[in-house]
Enzyme design. Structure first.
Site, PDB file in Angstrom:
ATOM      1  N   GLY A  11       0.829  -1.210   0.000  1.00  0.00           N
ATOM      2  CA  GLY A  11       0.000   0.000   0.000  1.00  0.00           C
ATOM      3  C   GLY A  11       0.859   1.255   0.000  1.00  0.00           C
ATOM      4  O   GLY A  11       2.091   1.187  -0.144  1.00  0.00           O
ATOM      5  N   PHE A  12       0.224   2.376   0.186  1.00  0.00           N
ATOM      6  CA  PHE A  12       0.899   3.680   0.142  1.00  0.00           C
ATOM      7  C   PHE A  12       1.985   3.767   1.238  1.00  0.00           C
ATOM      8  O   PHE A  12       3.192   3.803   0.938  1.00  0.00           O
ATOM      9  CB  PHE A  12      -0.164   4.779   0.258  1.00  0.00           C
ATOM     10  CG  PHE A  12       0.349   6.097   0.736  1.00  0.00           C
ATOM     11  CD1 PHE A  12       1.426   6.714   0.111  1.00  0.00           C
ATOM     12  CD2 PHE A  12      -0.246   6.741   1.816  1.00  0.00           C
ATOM     13  CE1 PHE A  12       1.912   7.941   0.566  1.00  0.00           C
ATOM     14  CE2 PHE A  12       0.221   7.961   2.267  1.00  0.00           C
ATOM     15  CZ  PHE A  12       1.307   8.554   1.644  1.00  0.00           C
ATOM     16  N   ILE A  62      -1.726 -17.400   9.201  1.00  0.00           N
ATOM     17  CA  ILE A  62      -0.540 -17.759   8.419  1.00  0.00           C
ATOM     18  C   ILE A  62       0.597 -18.028   9.404  1.00  0.00           C
ATOM     19  O   ILE A  62       0.665 -17.407  10.462  1.00  0.00           O
ATOM     20  CB  ILE A  62      -0.170 -16.634   7.413  1.00  0.00           C
ATOM     21  CG1 ILE A  62       0.960 -17.074   6.475  1.00  0.00           C
ATOM     22  CG2 ILE A  62       0.169 -15.325   8.114  1.00  0.00           C
ATOM     23  CD1 ILE A  62       1.154 -16.152   5.265  1.00  0.00           C
ATOM     24  N   LEU A  72      -0.052  -3.105   9.070  1.00  0.00           N
ATOM     25  CA  LEU A  72      -0.666  -1.972   8.356  1.00  0.00           C
ATOM     26  C   LEU A  72      -1.862  -2.402   7.507  1.00  0.00           C
ATOM     27  O   LEU A  72      -2.536  -1.545   6.930  1.00  0.00           O
ATOM     28  CB  LEU A  72       0.361  -1.300   7.435  1.00  0.00           C
ATOM     29  CG  LEU A  72       1.280  -0.243   8.048  1.00  0.00           C
ATOM     30  CD1 LEU A  72       2.280  -0.894   9.004  1.00  0.00           C
ATOM     31  CD2 LEU A  72       2.040   0.503   6.963  1.00  0.00           C
ATOM     32  N   GLY A 101      -1.316 -13.353  17.368  1.00  0.00           N
ATOM     33  CA  GLY A 101      -1.074 -14.782  17.621  1.00  0.00           C
ATOM     34  C   GLY A 101       0.311 -15.168  17.129  1.00  0.00           C
ATOM     35  O   GLY A 101       1.055 -15.902  17.799  1.00  0.00           O
ATOM     36  N   ARG A 105       3.486 -16.448  19.333  1.00  0.00           N
ATOM     37  CA  ARG A 105       4.109 -17.755  19.065  1.00  0.00           C
ATOM     38  C   ARG A 105       5.612 -17.645  18.846  1.00  0.00           C
ATOM     39  O   ARG A 105       6.384 -18.439  19.372  1.00  0.00           O
ATOM     40  CB  ARG A 105       3.427 -18.394  17.838  1.00  0.00           C
ATOM     41  CG  ARG A 105       3.924 -19.795  17.484  1.00  0.00           C
ATOM     42  CD  ARG A 105       3.127 -20.407  16.332  1.00  0.00           C
ATOM     43  NE  ARG A 105       3.163 -19.595  15.127  1.00  0.00           N
ATOM     44  CZ  ARG A 105       4.154 -19.600  14.245  1.00  0.00           C
ATOM     45  NH1 ARG A 105       5.192 -20.388  14.408  1.00  0.00           N
ATOM     46  NH2 ARG A 105       4.113 -18.810  13.182  1.00  0.00           N
ATOM     47  N   TYR A 144     -14.287   1.374  10.518  1.00  0.00           N
ATOM     48  CA  TYR A 144     -12.859   1.703  10.569  1.00  0.00           C
ATOM     49  C   TYR A 144     -12.471   2.187  11.965  1.00  0.00           C
ATOM     50  O   TYR A 144     -11.551   1.651  12.579  1.00  0.00           O
ATOM     51  CB  TYR A 144     -12.572   2.774   9.525  1.00  0.00           C
ATOM     52  CG  TYR A 144     -11.119   3.171   9.394  1.00  0.00           C
ATOM     53  CD1 TYR A 144     -10.206   2.365   8.727  1.00  0.00           C
ATOM     54  CD2 TYR A 144     -10.659   4.379   9.923  1.00  0.00           C
ATOM     55  CE1 TYR A 144      -8.876   2.750   8.585  1.00  0.00           C
ATOM     56  CE2 TYR A 144      -9.336   4.767   9.781  1.00  0.00           C
ATOM     57  CZ  TYR A 144      -8.442   3.953   9.116  1.00  0.00           C
ATOM     58  OH  TYR A 144      -7.136   4.332   8.977  1.00  0.00           O
ATOM     59  N   LYS A 148     -10.351  -0.054  14.468  1.00  0.00           N
ATOM     60  CA  LYS A 148      -9.004   0.329  14.911  1.00  0.00           C
ATOM     61  C   LYS A 148      -8.941   0.429  16.435  1.00  0.00           C
ATOM     62  O   LYS A 148      -7.916   0.139  17.043  1.00  0.00           O
ATOM     63  CB  LYS A 148      -8.605   1.665  14.290  1.00  0.00           C
ATOM     64  CG  LYS A 148      -8.317   1.595  12.800  1.00  0.00           C
ATOM     65  CD  LYS A 148      -6.949   0.991  12.526  1.00  0.00           C
ATOM     66  CE  LYS A 148      -6.601   1.055  11.047  1.00  0.00           C
ATOM     67  NZ  LYS A 148      -5.290   0.444  10.752  1.00  0.00           N
TER      68      LYS A 148
END
Ligand code: NAD
Ligand code: UDP
Length: 312
Positions: A11-12, A62, A72, A101, A105, A144, A148
């Protein structure tokens, strides 16, 4: 040299952060679902053995081994975060949970990109970190703002309950090259409109204020916060110079040599009337202050949009 994960790295802001971390000699892994980001933002690093980019949605878990995580991933423009508000909540809540998480870990330090939006339409001006905010929980910005806020809650609970090494930065309006042409936020809208000679769209009467931080300053502040010891935040990162949207329009028109007229449109619901960071904490704890004034930062930004629009 550290192994650093940047979610939303295409992203930006993320792509500028990736540049800075690689420049410092770190190994950087970028995770992005390319909703508002693009491969072209990180394409220059694709041949670099210290850089990897993976198409991944942070809402899904993941497994990775890293030393630091900059979280971000989340669309930042109202146009994009309101496109699928439930997804925005999931990204902020499930995405942050997944990253916390992982941090727990593997024992990584994690920095959350929070926002001045946690202050909502602020009744305290300028905003200090102690202010709890004035946020509508059921409005069109809530996915949003509240997303947040909950991400900050998760960070603090993982810190208190699980000893995760967290950092929280509250980012105020940031602009610069690599904002998407269709981003929808005010600086990119005005820049694109001015260059194309189209009307500059002012929402409301244009007297609402924002304080604009150039992206290089912001990235320096984020890295300083990640490297800080004994200080977890939240900390405001932004440029305290405050402008009305009419003043911003005037500067963009002047610097681009445009003859675009102003066009007034309705003010979106819950649009904050004023916003300005108090950055005393960042100055004191991080020795950080922004250095780029608005007109100075608008020049490379306008140059960037001009080159992208020419290619199109
Ligand atoms: P951006 O929209 O350019 O970047 C967000 C990136 O996250 C994009 O690359 C997007 O594709 C990616 N993304 C979104 N949802 C994702 C998901 N579910 N999984 C993986 N990737 C996902 O916005 P930005 O201005 O670069 O903002 C970056 C971060 O900084 C955001 O978290 C934003 O909330 C925060 N922030 C930005 C500003 C600002 O003024 N730019 C202000 C406050 C906070
Ligand atoms: N805005 C505007 N014209 C535009 C886009 C935005 O006048 O084309 C206004 C918007 O109503 C808000 C301010 O500019 O008052 C900043 O909007 P942006 O979406 O950039 O960020 P945020 O409201 O999240 O701070």
């Amino acid at each position: 040299m550290k192994r650093i994960l940047v979610t939303g790295g295409a992203g930006f802001i993320g792509s500028h952060l990736v540049d800075a971390l690689l420049e410092k000699g770190h190994e950087v892994l970028c995770l992005d679902n390319f909703f508002t980001g693009s491969k072209s933002n990180v394409a220059r690093h694709l041949g670099n053995p210290l850089f990897e980019v993976v198409r991944h949605d942070v809402v899904e878990p993941i497994l990775l081994e890293v030393d630091q995580i900059y979280n971000l991933a989340c669309p930042a423009s109202p146009v994009h975060y309101q496109y699928n508000p439930v997804k925005t909540v999931k990204t902020n809540v499930m995405g942050t949970l997944n990253m916390l998480g992982m941090a727990k870990r593997v024992g990584a330090r994690i920095l959350q990109a929070s926002t001045s939006e946690v202050y909502g339409d602020p009744e305290v001006h300028p905003q200090t970190e102690e202010y709890w905010g004035n946020v509508n929980p059921i409005g069109i910005r809530s996915c949003y703002d509240e997303g947040k806020r909950l991400a900050e809650t998760l960070m603090m609970d993982y810190h208190r309950s699980n000893g995760v090494d967290v950092r929280i930065v509250r980012i105020f309006n940031t602009y610069g090259p690599r904002m998407a042409v269709n981003d929808g936020r005010v600086v990119s809208n005005f820049a694109v409109q001015a260059i194309k000679g189209q009307p500059i769209t002012i929402y409301g009467d244009g007297t609402q204020t924002r304080s604009f931080c150039y992206v290089d300053d912001l990235v320096a502040g984020m890295i300083a916060m990640m490297e800080a010891e004994e200080f977890i935040g939240p900390v405001n990162l932004g440029n305290p110079s405050e402008f009305t949207m009419l003043e911003l329009a005037e500067k963009v028109i002047k610097l681009s040599g445009s003859s675009s007229p102003l066009e007034f449109r309705p003010l979106p619901p819950d649009d904050p009337t004023q916003r300005q960071p108090n950055i005393s904490l960042a100055q004191q704890k991080l020795g950080w202050s922004p250095t780029v004034e608005l007109e100075q930062g608008l020049k490379p930004t306008l140059k960037y949009f001009r080159s992208v629009l020419q290619e199109d």
